[in-house]
Write an enzyme that holds these catalytic residues in place. Structure first.
Site, PDB file in Angstrom:
ATOM      1  N   GLU A  25       0.858  -1.184   0.000  1.00  9.14           N
ATOM      2  CA  GLU A  25       0.000   0.000   0.000  1.00  9.14           C
ATOM      3  C   GLU A  25       0.895   1.235   0.000  1.00  9.14           C
ATOM      4  O   GLU A  25       1.773   1.354   0.848  1.00  9.14           O
ATOM      5  CB  GLU A  25      -0.887   0.046   1.240  1.00  9.14           C
ATOM      6  CG  GLU A  25      -1.746  -1.181   1.457  1.00  9.14           C
ATOM      7  CD  GLU A  25      -2.363  -1.166   2.851  1.00  9.14           C
ATOM      8  OE1 GLU A  25      -2.556  -0.068   3.406  1.00  9.14           O
ATOM      9  OE2 GLU A  25      -2.636  -2.253   3.374  1.00  9.14           O
ATOM     10  N   ARG A  68      -6.618  -1.703  -5.420  1.00  9.73           N
ATOM     11  CA  ARG A  68      -7.508  -0.674  -4.888  1.00  9.73           C
ATOM     12  C   ARG A  68      -6.886   0.705  -5.079  1.00  9.73           C
ATOM     13  O   ARG A  68      -5.701   0.911  -4.812  1.00  9.73           O
ATOM     14  CB  ARG A  68      -7.773  -0.918  -3.400  1.00  9.73           C
ATOM     15  CG  ARG A  68      -8.791   0.046  -2.795  1.00  9.73           C
ATOM     16  CD  ARG A  68      -8.948  -0.190  -1.303  1.00  9.73           C
ATOM     17  NE  ARG A  68      -9.796   0.826  -0.688  1.00  9.73           N
ATOM     18  CZ  ARG A  68      -9.807   1.116   0.602  1.00  9.73           C
ATOM     19  NH1 ARG A  68      -9.009   0.463   1.425  1.00  9.73           N
ATOM     20  NH2 ARG A  68     -10.603   2.055   1.080  1.00  9.73           N
ATOM     21  N   TYR A 117      -7.696   4.785  -4.181  1.00  7.72           N
ATOM     22  CA  TYR A 117      -8.602   5.588  -3.368  1.00  7.72           C
ATOM     23  C   TYR A 117      -7.906   6.831  -2.842  1.00  7.72           C
ATOM     24  O   TYR A 117      -6.680   6.965  -2.914  1.00  7.72           O
ATOM     25  CB  TYR A 117      -9.174   4.771  -2.208  1.00  7.72           C
ATOM     26  CG  TYR A 117      -8.170   4.123  -1.286  1.00  7.72           C
ATOM     27  CD1 TYR A 117      -8.004   4.556   0.021  1.00  7.72           C
ATOM     28  CD2 TYR A 117      -7.393   3.046  -1.718  1.00  7.72           C
ATOM     29  CE1 TYR A 117      -7.097   3.943   0.878  1.00  7.72           C
ATOM     30  CE2 TYR A 117      -6.488   2.431  -0.874  1.00  7.72           C
ATOM     31  CZ  TYR A 117      -6.340   2.885   0.425  1.00  7.72           C
ATOM     32  OH  TYR A 117      -5.437   2.283   1.264  1.00  7.72           O
ATOM     33  N   ASP A 120      -7.092   8.759   0.368  1.00  6.96           N
ATOM     34  CA  ASP A 120      -7.012   8.523   1.807  1.00  6.96           C
ATOM     35  C   ASP A 120      -7.328   9.811   2.569  1.00  6.96           C
ATOM     36  O   ASP A 120      -7.578  10.857   1.983  1.00  6.96           O
ATOM     37  CB  ASP A 120      -5.617   8.014   2.164  1.00  6.96           C
ATOM     38  CG  ASP A 120      -5.568   7.272   3.488  1.00  6.96           C
ATOM     39  OD1 ASP A 120      -6.637   6.975   4.032  1.00  6.96           O
ATOM     40  OD2 ASP A 120      -4.462   6.985   3.963  1.00  6.96           O
ATOM     41  N   GLU A 162      -3.977   7.018  -2.620  1.00  5.53           N
ATOM     42  CA  GLU A 162      -3.361   5.764  -2.179  1.00  5.53           C
ATOM     43  C   GLU A 162      -3.683   4.658  -3.173  1.00  5.53           C
ATOM     44  O   GLU A 162      -4.778   4.594  -3.738  1.00  5.53           O
ATOM     45  CB  GLU A 162      -3.833   5.384  -0.781  1.00  5.53           C
ATOM     46  CG  GLU A 162      -3.133   4.143  -0.227  1.00  5.53           C
ATOM     47  CD  GLU A 162      -3.212   4.025   1.284  1.00  5.53           C
ATOM     48  OE1 GLU A 162      -2.830   2.950   1.791  1.00  5.53           O
ATOM     49  OE2 GLU A 162      -3.642   4.981   1.955  1.00  5.53           O
ATOM     50  N   THR A 204      -1.806  -2.606  -3.938  1.00 17.69           N
ATOM     51  CA  THR A 204      -1.703  -3.633  -4.970  1.00 17.69           C
ATOM     52  C   THR A 204      -2.625  -4.809  -4.684  1.00 17.69           C
ATOM     53  O   THR A 204      -2.934  -5.120  -3.533  1.00 17.69           O
ATOM     54  CB  THR A 204      -0.266  -4.177  -5.091  1.00 17.69           C
ATOM     55  OG1 THR A 204       0.068  -4.890  -3.888  1.00 17.69           O
ATOM     56  CG2 THR A 204       0.737  -3.067  -5.325  1.00 17.69           C
ATOM     57  N   TRP A 249     -11.956  -6.648  -0.727  1.00 15.12           N
ATOM     58  CA  TRP A 249     -10.938  -7.678  -0.877  1.00 15.12           C
ATOM     59  C   TRP A 249     -11.512  -9.093  -0.858  1.00 15.12           C
ATOM     60  O   TRP A 249     -10.923  -9.999  -1.456  1.00 15.12           O
ATOM     61  CB  TRP A 249      -9.877  -7.534   0.220  1.00 15.12           C
ATOM     62  CG  TRP A 249      -9.117  -6.247   0.114  1.00 15.12           C
ATOM     63  CD1 TRP A 249      -9.202  -5.170   0.938  1.00 15.12           C
ATOM     64  CD2 TRP A 249      -8.169  -5.889  -0.900  1.00 15.12           C
ATOM     65  NE1 TRP A 249      -8.361  -4.168   0.506  1.00 15.12           N
ATOM     66  CE2 TRP A 249      -7.713  -4.579  -0.616  1.00 15.12           C
ATOM     67  CE3 TRP A 249      -7.652  -6.542  -2.026  1.00 15.12           C
ATOM     68  CZ2 TRP A 249      -6.770  -3.911  -1.401  1.00 15.12           C
ATOM     69  CZ3 TRP A 249      -6.713  -5.879  -2.804  1.00 15.12           C
ATOM     70  CH2 TRP A 249      -6.285  -4.593  -2.495  1.00 15.12           C
TER      71      TRP A 249
END
EC number: 6.3.1.19
Length: 488
Positions: free
Chosen positions: A33, A76, A78, A80, A86, A89, A453
């Protein structure tokens, strides 16, 4: 692998045979991340970082009706808290797959930034430039993170992680540190001055090196997700691959010791004060001069190199005794990882660490800064060096890192073509393949959907969902195929 909503992290059934096999194996799931910093220069009037980040995400909001989405490679994307875009993977079985996905994330952020820059220039002047930094400290001294995720067998106690893994994570920064230039001078890591606890479940009121919040995104009776916060954001692909691969091997030793009820050999390297040790490692550019107060009351000399040598020794012996570890990584040669690990440690031991300046971020920066200082007759200011430091991490408009790669002064393992491919193609051997397939199909049919997820949901015209609790499983279930058929 952060969580959007509660998606069934509590199992209700006994472990199946497949999960039992996974528990006994050395297979692992990796994820990275990365929080990116944002700023604007050259505009006609001040431009807030938060507004710029929102402008970057306007195309995402237009398509997904949210700043929080998943893309076709299963990752993902997005916005943050605050102004930090952010990218997390998708699940990967191999460090090279995680690296390709991470490189894809850099390209995604670059494209979003350049698109926002074009729009911004029509509003705030032709000189407006959007910078997106893959680093960990902004110009105001605020810290943000790069978090590694490792799926770990549940039978490994958290106390063992703290005692046996943390000394490795702290000292591996010799070859994974991104380097930072500041008023106090140059140091190996970007995060050392900001991490105040060894292990904690909190992420806002404290900054731990390892986060213990229990969100496995897998069968919670079998696995936990180890959330490593201590690492820097790397531009070096070699460093990214090595930090994942070497950490995996250390975890293999710890897990096998847990299976057999034996001593891994790592416990004696536990620090009396992990935060103090982290500061020492970050400031010892030789890698061999620092000394550490150990938990058993002794003092260990020889710097980070001495501890890394011991970890390597144990791992190398373990791999010789358990050759099946070599098949745990589908696309990474374990013996080559060990060879690279040994070479970089030997380079520090021999006082020739600069030979790794084409692979290690902080060494690349130090070589570059020293060269520029010499050209300027030693008159290069700290503020100018800090500016160059930021440029190195700018994935949108930075010049330094790209120049190093073009000249062969920084080694790459994934080329731009492979990174572009990874934007659209998930790993084929994890549940990310199913998530990516679902997203691609839903988008091509303009269907309304949501996912996280462990769950995929078709929300219109009929609500249907499927749970994907096993991150290793890329095989479509009947329920998954039914949802795909509903999209046709």
């Amino acid at each position: 692998m952060p969580q959007l909503r509660d998606s069934g992290n509590h199992s209700t059934a006994p472990l199946d045979a497949h999960t039992k096999d996974e528990i006994q194996s050395f297979a692992r799931i990796f994820g990275i991340e990365t929080e990116y910093g944002v700023s604007v220069t050259g505009s006609d009037r001040p431009c807030d970082a938060g507004q710029t980040a929102m402008m970057m995400f306007q195309p995402i909001v237009a398509e997904a009706r949210s700043t929080n989405t998943y893309i076709e490679n299963g990752s993902r994307l997005y916005l943050d808290v605050g102004s930090h875009p952010e990218y997390a993977t998708a699940e990967a079985r191999d460090p090279m797959d995680a690296l390709a996905l991470d490189a894809a994330g850099e390209l995604v952020m670059r494209d979003l930034a350049l698109d926002a820059q074009r729009r911004l220039r029509s509003i705030q002047g032709a000189g407006s430039t959007v910078h997106v930094f893959k680093n960990n400290v902004d110009s105001a001294g605020h810290s943000f993170g790069c978090h590694e995720n490792y799926l770990v067998r549940r039978f490994v106690p958290l106390k063992t992680i703290e005692q046996e893994l943390l000394p490795f994570l702290i000292t591996r920064q010799l070859f994974t540190g991104a380097g930072r230039m500041g008023e106090q001078g140059f140091q190996i890591t970007q995060r050392a001055d900001f991490l105040d606890e060894a292990v904690s479940s909190a992420t806002t009121r404290s900054r731990p090196m390892v986060n213990t919040r229990d969100e496995p995104h897998a069968d919670p009776d079998a696995f936990r997700r180890l959330h490593v916060i201590i690492g820097d954001s790397n531009r070096s692909q070699w460093a990214t691959m090595m930090k994942l691969a070497t950490t995996h091997l250390v975890l293999c030793v710890i897990e096998q010791a847990g299976r057999e009820g034996k001593d891994s050999g790592f416990a004696r390297f536990s620090f009396a004060d992990a935060s103090a040790a982290n500061h020492k490692v970050s400031r010892d550019l030789t890698g061999v001069e620092a000394s550490f107060d150990m938990a058993d009351g002794t003092v260990m000399e020889g710097g980070a190199v001495a501890i890394q040598e011991r970890y390597l020794e144990i791992v190398e012996r373990f791999v010789g005794q358990h050759p099946e570890v070599c098949s745990s990584l589908p696309r990474t040669d374990v013996h080559e990882v060990i060879r690279r690990w040994r070479r970089v440690i030997e380079a520090f031991r021999s006082g020739v660490s600069e030979t790794f300046a084409d692979k290690v971020d902080w060494l690349a920066k130090r070589r570059l800064f020293d060269m520029l200082r010499n050209r300027a007759g030693g008159r290069l200011s700290v503020s100018k060096l800090e500016q160059l430091d930021m440029d190195y991490h700018d994935v949108a408009n930075g010049a330094l890192y790209a120049s190093l790669c073009r000249r062969g002064a920084m080694r790459t393992l994934v080329n731009e073509s492979q990174a572009h491919e990874a934007i659209d193609v998930p790993p084929h051997d994890t549940r990310a393949a199913l998530r990516g397939r679902f997203i691609q199909s839903a988008r091509s049919h303009n269907a309304q959907y949501s996912c996280d997820w462990t769950r995929l949901s078709l929300t219109s015209p009929n609500r249907m969902d499927v749970t994907l609790l096993d991150p290793f499983d890329a095989q479509p279930s009947d329920r998954f195929l039914t949802i795909l058929e509903a999209l046709q």
